[in-house]
Enzyme design. Structure first.
Site, mmCIF file in Angstrom:
data_model
loop_
_atom_site.group_PDB
_atom_site.id
_atom_site.type_symbol
_atom_site.label_atom_id
_atom_site.label_comp_id
_atom_site.label_asym_id
_atom_site.label_seq_id
_atom_site.Cartn_x
_atom_site.Cartn_y
_atom_site.Cartn_z
ATOM 1 N N ARG A 143 73.121 35.078 50.883
ATOM 2 C CA ARG A 143 72.162 34.548 51.857
ATOM 3 C C ARG A 143 71.305 33.433 51.258
ATOM 4 O O ARG A 143 70.631 32.709 51.992
ATOM 5 C CB ARG A 143 71.230 35.672 52.343
ATOM 6 N N GLU B 23 88.969 18.341 59.703
ATOM 7 C CA GLU B 23 88.771 19.143 58.489
ATOM 8 C C GLU B 23 89.537 20.457 58.531
ATOM 9 O O GLU B 23 90.112 20.873 57.533
ATOM 10 C CB GLU B 23 87.279 19.520 58.344
ATOM 11 N N LYS C 225 82.952 22.595 49.166
ATOM 12 C CA LYS C 225 81.689 22.717 49.897
ATOM 13 C C LYS C 225 80.640 21.750 49.358
ATOM 14 O O LYS C 225 79.856 21.195 50.101
ATOM 15 C CB LYS C 225 81.190 24.165 49.805
ATOM 16 N N HIS D 3 88.315 -2.117 73.332
ATOM 17 C CA HIS D 3 88.440 -3.185 72.334
ATOM 18 C C HIS D 3 89.547 -2.903 71.332
ATOM 19 O O HIS D 3 89.501 -3.403 70.216
ATOM 20 C CB HIS D 3 87.093 -3.404 71.628
ATOM 21 N N GLU E 129 81.125 13.693 64.740
ATOM 22 C CA GLU E 129 81.043 15.016 64.129
ATOM 23 C C GLU E 129 82.130 15.943 64.700
ATOM 24 O O GLU E 129 82.761 16.705 63.959
ATOM 25 C CB GLU E 129 79.633 15.597 64.346
ATOM 26 N N ASN F 162 60.977 39.681 55.477
ATOM 27 C CA ASN F 162 61.890 38.585 55.753
ATOM 28 C C ASN F 162 61.433 37.964 57.069
ATOM 29 O O ASN F 162 61.174 38.693 58.022
ATOM 30 C CB ASN F 162 63.300 39.189 55.871
ATOM 31 N N GLY F 163 61.278 36.647 57.139
ATOM 32 C CA GLY F 163 60.803 36.010 58.373
ATOM 33 C C GLY F 163 59.561 35.191 58.088
ATOM 34 O O GLY F 163 59.287 34.851 56.931
ATOM 35 N N CYS G 269 65.971 35.103 53.132
ATOM 36 C CA CYS G 269 65.574 36.250 52.310
ATOM 37 C C CYS G 269 66.435 37.475 52.603
ATOM 38 O O CYS G 269 67.005 37.616 53.679
ATOM 39 C CB CYS G 269 64.140 36.639 52.609
ATOM 40 N N TRP H 88 63.735 33.307 49.688
ATOM 41 C CA TRP H 88 64.071 31.895 49.886
ATOM 42 C C TRP H 88 62.761 31.259 50.338
ATOM 43 O O TRP H 88 62.282 31.526 51.432
ATOM 44 C CB TRP H 88 65.154 31.806 50.963
ATOM 45 N N LYS I 2 84.977 17.680 62.433
ATOM 46 C CA LYS I 2 85.202 19.133 62.402
ATOM 47 C C LYS I 2 86.679 19.420 62.637
ATOM 48 O O LYS I 2 87.293 20.211 61.942
ATOM 49 C CB LYS I 2 84.404 19.862 63.496
HETATM 50 C C1 F6R Z 1 81.735 18.419 56.761
HETATM 51 C C2 F6R Z 1 80.976 18.560 55.543
HETATM 52 C C3 F6R Z 1 80.842 17.385 54.639
HETATM 53 C C4 F6R Z 1 79.416 17.295 54.110
HETATM 54 C C5 F6R Z 1 79.303 16.172 53.062
HETATM 55 C C6 F6R Z 1 77.886 16.007 52.577
HETATM 56 O O1 F6R Z 1 81.835 19.604 57.466
HETATM 57 O O2 F6R Z 1 80.465 19.602 55.247
HETATM 58 O O3 F6R Z 1 81.186 16.212 55.294
HETATM 59 O O4 F6R Z 1 78.548 17.072 55.170
HETATM 60 O O5 F6R Z 1 80.140 16.451 51.981
HETATM 61 O O6 F6R Z 1 77.415 17.182 52.024
HETATM 62 P P1 F6R Z 1 75.870 17.468 51.872
HETATM 63 O O7 F6R Z 1 75.297 17.566 53.247
HETATM 64 O O8 F6R Z 1 75.795 18.762 51.117
HETATM 65 O O9 F6R Z 1 75.287 16.320 51.107
#
Ligand code: F6R
Length: 604
Positions: free
Chosen positions: A27, A487, A599, A503, A480, A99-100, A2, A75, A484
């Protein structure tokens, strides 16, 4: 999450409030509203959806001269994103934005209902305005009534309250959620959840600390701290750069989001933890009736959090769990049985492959659950049930805080199912809940840790590749960490189970192969250590992350000693996120918008 704005002055208040809310759009929100006190009369407007809807509703609303007003983007947490649940919430003569989360709202609401108060919304926030008015009736001093109200609230909040009995004033309080005040030479006063709405309006700003509360008019700013001592605000000049203001001084959104993890995880936990059980108000217990198996499906980072869950679900909830990458699942004509709960995990709720698997499961008659960060997203609308992760909007393309909140939800869900199935003793559930309460502390970034990683990162800008290795839940974390790094640095990185190196992959070992070794003290330490020693013996350059010193490592990043491996997981998560960030920054890459990535992947 929010956003809040407030204004005291004689300029165009409608425009100032709505423009302010627009600056807080990043936000995330699903409804919005404003309330203005002008000439002794309140005008209030609310709309669901985007701010354009609120603008449409207020197009014939105009004020003249001095006014006081508050605005809010909501939100949804308690109650659906409807107009009635949107803020401001209005009583007989006052209104409030918040907010909260007010954790004790159920008890407070019960008392107020017994007093004959009528509630219009399903929100926790509405109790604030009714409680204030009840206190005002008995105390007859608005500030004292406000103070008493704050003393009765438990939870996290930033609050603005306006009342007719003090019609040139805004009452405010901050406890856990962000808020600041701005002013200018025209004696205008502004409130907001972050700097950006104030840019172009205020000259100077002062940031409230947790526990601060008080009241403000054009003539005076009265602030008390958490010890009820009157304090002088410290004003500083306001930066005029909006993008950098949105980043709160961090170099990149990703960095800000890593630092935000402690706060957003606290939001994820709010209202969901009791001493010996987990509460998911949004889940009907019958969701698990007749369920013998869980199938998890997701992509990318969300897949990694789900993979972590497979270990927790089987270990503690004692329920058979399998997982699949969504893009694979959708085309392989899988067998789906009705005793399987189908769970999809997604930050955006829009990822095409994951959404498709959810539709397939529904069509096959399976019960479905989505763990998601975006309310009203496609997946939330399709699934039978939903748990929101409450990470707030994630701007960095490389996911960080969404992952952290997904893992938090999965850990809670494990205990929720364990309780339903009676699969572990209550004492163990209580123990783990007390660990869950420590996650926000475990993910706090310390200056010394960040500084060390920044310095170390210069040694990892070349080489022919990285192996991130770990065992058990540290294997998904290794995946992960590698994701990261690749990417945002464009360096080749892979995640592997530590025991799998011999292996095949170990053939790559030489000084130019960098191994990032996850060595938790409380889970298979000796086994994981000997896997790292095998790599060290073949001259791979080792960076070990552990609470225990490790002399075979070329570099060592020490995490805090924790009581349990899951807290070590969160500590190491922050380390791998920061390591990728710093390597990428040194390589001069655009951390927030890495090449070739989007994204939200809404196409196959
Ligand atoms: C990595 C990343 C992507 C998402 C993937 C799934 O940093 O952001 O690998 O995790 O595209 O996206 P969502 O979680 O939005 O379904």
């Amino acid at each position: 999450m929010c956003g809040i704005v407030g204004y005291i002055g004689s300029n165009n208040i409608k425009k100032i409030l709505i423009d302010g809310l627009k600056e807080l759009e990043y936000r995330g929100y699903d409804s919005a509203g404003i309330a203005v006190l002008n000439d002794g009369k309140f005008d209030s407007y609310k709309a669901t959806g985007k701010l354009i809807n609120l603008e449409e509703k207020t197009k014939d609303f105009h004020t003249k001269g001095f006014a006081v007003g508050i605005g809010h983007t909501r939100w949804a947490t308690h109650g659906k994103p409807t107009e009635l649940n949107a803020h401001p919430h209005i009583g007989e003569s006052s209104c409030v934005v918040h907010n909260g989360i007010i954790e004790n709202y159920v008890a407070l609401k019960k008392e107020l209902l017994a007093d004959g108060v009528t509630f219009l919304s399903q929100t926790d926030t509405e109790v604030i305005v009714h409680l204030f008015e009840k206190n005002l009736k008995s105390i007859n001093n608005p500030f004292e009534a406000f103070k008493k109200t704050l003393n009765q609230l438990e939870g996290a909040y930033a609050i603005l309250l306006v009342t007719k009995s003090e019609d040139k004033t805004i009452f405010f309080a901050k406890h856990g959620s962000p808020m600041l005040i701005g002013k200018n030479s025209d004696k205008e006063i502004f409130f907001a959840s972050s700097d950006t709405p104030l840019i172009g309006y205020a000259d100077e700003v002062s940031y409230f600390e947790d526990g601060d509360y008080g009241f403000v008019s054009s003539d005076e700013i009265i602030i008390f701290n958490q010890n009820n001592e009157k304090i002088e605000p410290i004003f500083s000049k306001l930066s005029q750069n909006k993008l950098s203001a949105q980043k709160d001084g961090y170099r990149f959104f990703m960095e800000k989001e890593i630092y935000e993890q402690s706060i957003v995880i606290s939001d994820t936990l709010l209202g969901r933890l009791k001493d010996d059980e987990i509460l998911f108000d949004e889940l009907d217990d019958s969701l698990f009736d007749g369920i013998n198996e869980i199938k998890l499906c997701a992509c990318g980072t969300s897949y990694h959090s789900a993979l972590t869950a497979t270990y927790l679900f089987e270990r503690y909830a004692k329920i058979k769990t399998s997982i699949e990458v969504a893009s694979e699942f959708r085309y392989r004509k899988p067998i789906m049985t009705k005793d399987t709960l189908f769970v999809v995990i997604s930050q955006s709720g829009e990822t095409a492959d994951t959404l498709e698997t959810l539709k397939m499961a529904k069509k096959a008659g399976l019960k479905t659950l989505v763990i998601c960060n975006v309310d009203n997203s496609s997946m939330v609308r399709v699934a039978d049930a939903c748990i929101l992760t409450r990470a707030g909007v994630e701007k960095g393309v490389a996911s960080t805080k969404a992952f952290a909140t997904q893992i938090t939800v999965f850990w809670m869900l494990t205990l929720f199912i364990a309780k339903l199935k009676n699969s572990i003793p209550t004492t163990e559930i209580t123990r783990q809940i007390s660990l869950i309460r420590q996650i926000p502390t475990s993910v706090k970034v310390s200056d010394s840790m960040h500084e060390r990683i920044k310095r170390l990162s210069k040694r990892y800008l070349h080489g022919h590749g990285f192996f991130f290795i770990g065992r058990d839940v540290f294997f998904p974390l290794a995946l992960e960490g590698a994701l990261k790094l690749k990417e945002i640095s464009y360096l080749h990185a892979e995640g592997y189970p530590s025991g799998e190196m011999k292996h095949g992959p170990i053939a790559l070992a030489d000084p130019e192969l960098f191994t990032i070794a996850l060595l938790p003290e409380h889970l298979h330490y000796e086994k994981a250590k000997s896997n790292v020693e095998e790599l060290s013996a073949r001259d791979s350059t080792i960076c070990a992350i552990s609470a225990l010193e490790f002399d075979k490592a070329d570099d060592f990043i020490k995490i805090n000693s924790c009581e349990d491996y899951m807290l070590e997981f969160f500590e190491m998560m922050v380390v791998v996120q920061l390591l990728s960030l710093e390597i990428s920054i040194r390589l001069g890459n655009d951390v927030d918008m890495p090449r070739n990535l989007a994204k939200s992947v809404t196409v196959e």
